[in-house]
Design an enzyme around this catalytic site. Structure first.
Site, PDB file in Angstrom:
ATOM      1  N   ARG A  63       0.829  -1.203   0.000  1.00 34.56           N
ATOM      2  CA  ARG A  63       0.000   0.000   0.000  1.00 34.56           C
ATOM      3  C   ARG A  63       0.867   1.258   0.000  1.00 34.56           C
ATOM      4  O   ARG A  63       0.543   2.257  -0.645  1.00 34.56           O
ATOM      5  CB  ARG A  63      -0.914  -0.013   1.218  1.00 34.56           C
ATOM      6  CG  ARG A  63      -1.958   1.099   1.213  1.00 34.56           C
ATOM      7  CD  ARG A  63      -2.911   0.977   2.368  1.00 34.56           C
ATOM      8  NE  ARG A  63      -3.868   2.092   2.365  1.00 34.56           N
ATOM      9  CZ  ARG A  63      -4.315   2.697   3.453  1.00 34.56           C
ATOM     10  NH1 ARG A  63      -3.916   2.277   4.649  1.00 34.56           N
ATOM     11  NH2 ARG A  63      -5.167   3.695   3.371  1.00 34.56           N
ATOM     12  N   HIS A  67       0.604   4.453  -2.627  1.00 42.83           N
ATOM     13  CA  HIS A  67       0.382   5.825  -2.165  1.00 42.83           C
ATOM     14  C   HIS A  67       1.538   6.735  -2.564  1.00 42.83           C
ATOM     15  O   HIS A  67       1.329   7.915  -2.853  1.00 42.83           O
ATOM     16  CB  HIS A  67       0.193   5.841  -0.651  1.00 42.83           C
ATOM     17  CG  HIS A  67      -1.201   5.511  -0.218  1.00 42.83           C
ATOM     18  ND1 HIS A  67      -1.954   6.319   0.599  1.00 42.83           N
ATOM     19  CD2 HIS A  67      -1.988   4.439  -0.500  1.00 42.83           C
ATOM     20  CE1 HIS A  67      -3.144   5.777   0.809  1.00 42.83           C
ATOM     21  NE2 HIS A  67      -3.180   4.619   0.157  1.00 42.83           N
ATOM     22  N   ASN A  94      -3.223   9.651   4.247  1.00 43.24           N
ATOM     23  CA  ASN A  94      -2.086   8.758   4.505  1.00 43.24           C
ATOM     24  C   ASN A  94      -1.927   8.376   5.977  1.00 43.24           C
ATOM     25  O   ASN A  94      -1.054   7.560   6.307  1.00 43.24           O
ATOM     26  CB  ASN A  94      -0.781   9.409   4.025  1.00 43.24           C
ATOM     27  CG  ASN A  94      -0.656   9.395   2.512  1.00 43.24           C
ATOM     28  OD1 ASN A  94      -1.140   8.487   1.851  1.00 43.24           O
ATOM     29  ND2 ASN A  94      -0.001  10.409   1.959  1.00 43.24           N
ATOM     30  N   HIS A 194      -6.091  -5.752  -3.114  1.00 45.86           N
ATOM     31  CA  HIS A 194      -6.973  -5.816  -1.949  1.00 45.86           C
ATOM     32  C   HIS A 194      -7.264  -7.252  -1.523  1.00 45.86           C
ATOM     33  O   HIS A 194      -8.055  -7.469  -0.600  1.00 45.86           O
ATOM     34  CB  HIS A 194      -8.281  -5.071  -2.233  1.00 45.86           C
ATOM     35  CG  HIS A 194      -8.142  -3.590  -2.170  1.00 45.86           C
ATOM     36  ND1 HIS A 194      -9.182  -2.720  -2.459  1.00 45.86           N
ATOM     37  CD2 HIS A 194      -7.076  -2.799  -1.865  1.00 45.86           C
ATOM     38  CE1 HIS A 194      -8.763  -1.467  -2.318  1.00 45.86           C
ATOM     39  NE2 HIS A 194      -7.487  -1.497  -1.968  1.00 45.86           N
TER      40      HIS A 194
END
Length: 322
Positions: A63, A67, A94, A194
């Site tokens: 992840r 980001h 974040n 996911h």
């Protein structure tokens, strides 16, 4: 003949200029053959050690890479710490990033610096680590393109509007990914990430309280209500994949068909007819999903990269050199 060759040269220079301007296509798989030939092994061993200590390292690192790349490009700007709490990592979107992802890169950088000081960027280390956690969770092995340099900007104010929200519909998802030169099929493949990790209740609570989202499987909706009541503490989390949350596989897509997508932005990939066939394709073919996932991850790793004389090679991933 000379005129023709001149035109060819001009065209070639124009293409090179476009590539440089877009910050893509400048990475290569074997970027450190003489300067740090064992970098990938060093990073992998560091990642394995961290996973053995904390299994959440796997989704946290993956992840973190996503980001980072969607804000300022893949330049490790997400890793910068600011005493004023105004760096990229401090932005609202974040704050839920798990600390294990940051710790993974910092420790891997330390191990690399011990053997190859001042050579390998934090951005490259994050890209290698993201690839490694996918493989170590049972996902596909693939080669990582390297040559990124670390960015010189990290600002919380630049994050808003650059990361997908859990309530996005297909059009909003496609628009955001297209800004980063990623297609709809890239977006759907990357959403397969996911299959790992978890989410805090507040990220999907609107789907289960007051009015239950009709696209949710009723039994799954009740499970979510039980796990995340209205007064659930802020630290309560739910697995993104209720079937195999610690294994990188294609169960995520099977879950969508069964109405078990945790976010609206997950479930919409199946409920929207424009993306449903791809979900079904990935659900029916694990190898096909993994093949597209590799291509999408490599494309993601090229987003907004700094190369050549751009940026810097940080000594400490959490601070600019000067």
């Amino acid at each position: 003949m000379k005129i023709y060759c001149c035109k060819c040269l001009c065209l070639l220079l124009a293409v090179i200029f476009i590539i440089i301007r877009n910050g893509e296509g400048q990475l290569i798989e074997n970027f450190y053959p003489s300067t740090c030939p064992n970098v990938e092994n060093i990073v992998r061993q560091s990642v394995i050690t961290k996973i053995n200590q904390t299994p959440t390292t796997i989704p946290a690192t993956l992840r973190l890479f996503f980001h980072d790349c969607f804000v300022e490009g893949c330049d490790a700007s997400i890793l910068i710490s600011s005493p004023n709490n105004d760096a990229e990592k401090d932005a609202k979107d974040n704050l839920s990033l798990a600390g294990d992802g940051f710790d993974t890169v910092v420790k891997a950088k330390r191990a690399v610096e011990a053997q190859c000081p001042g050579i390998v960027s934090c951005a490259d280390i994050l890209a290698i680590a993201a690839r490694d956690v996918v493989f170590l969770a049972g996902g596909p092995a693939f080669k990582v393109e390297l040559g990124r340099r670390d960015g010189l900007i990290s600002s919380a104010s630049r994050v808003a509007g650059n990361l997908p929200e859990p309530e996005f519909d297909l059009s909003q998802l496609n628009t955001m990914f297209a800004k980063n030169n990623l297609s709809q099929i890239d977006m759907i493949a990357l959403s397969g990430s996911h299959t790992l990790g978890f989410s805090h209740c507040n990220r999907f609570s609107k789907r289960i309280h007051n009015h239950i989202d009709p696209t949710l499987d009723p039994n799954y909706a009740q499970q979510l209500i039980d796990l995340c009541p209205r007064d659930a503490p802020s630290d309560v989390v739910v697995n993104m994949d209720p079937v195999s949350p610690e294994t990188f596989d294609n169960k995520y897509f099977l879950n969508l068909i069964d109405g078990k997508g945790l976010f609206t932005s997950d479930q919409v990939l199946y409920t929207d007819p424009d993306s449903r066939s791809t979900v079904e394709d990935f659900a029916n073919g694990s190898d096909r999903f993994k093949g597209y996932y590799i291509m999408a991850m490599r494309k993601l790793g090229r987003v907004g990269v700094k190369t050549g004389d751009q940026g810097e090679i940080r000594t400490d991933c959490t601070a600019f050199n000067s």
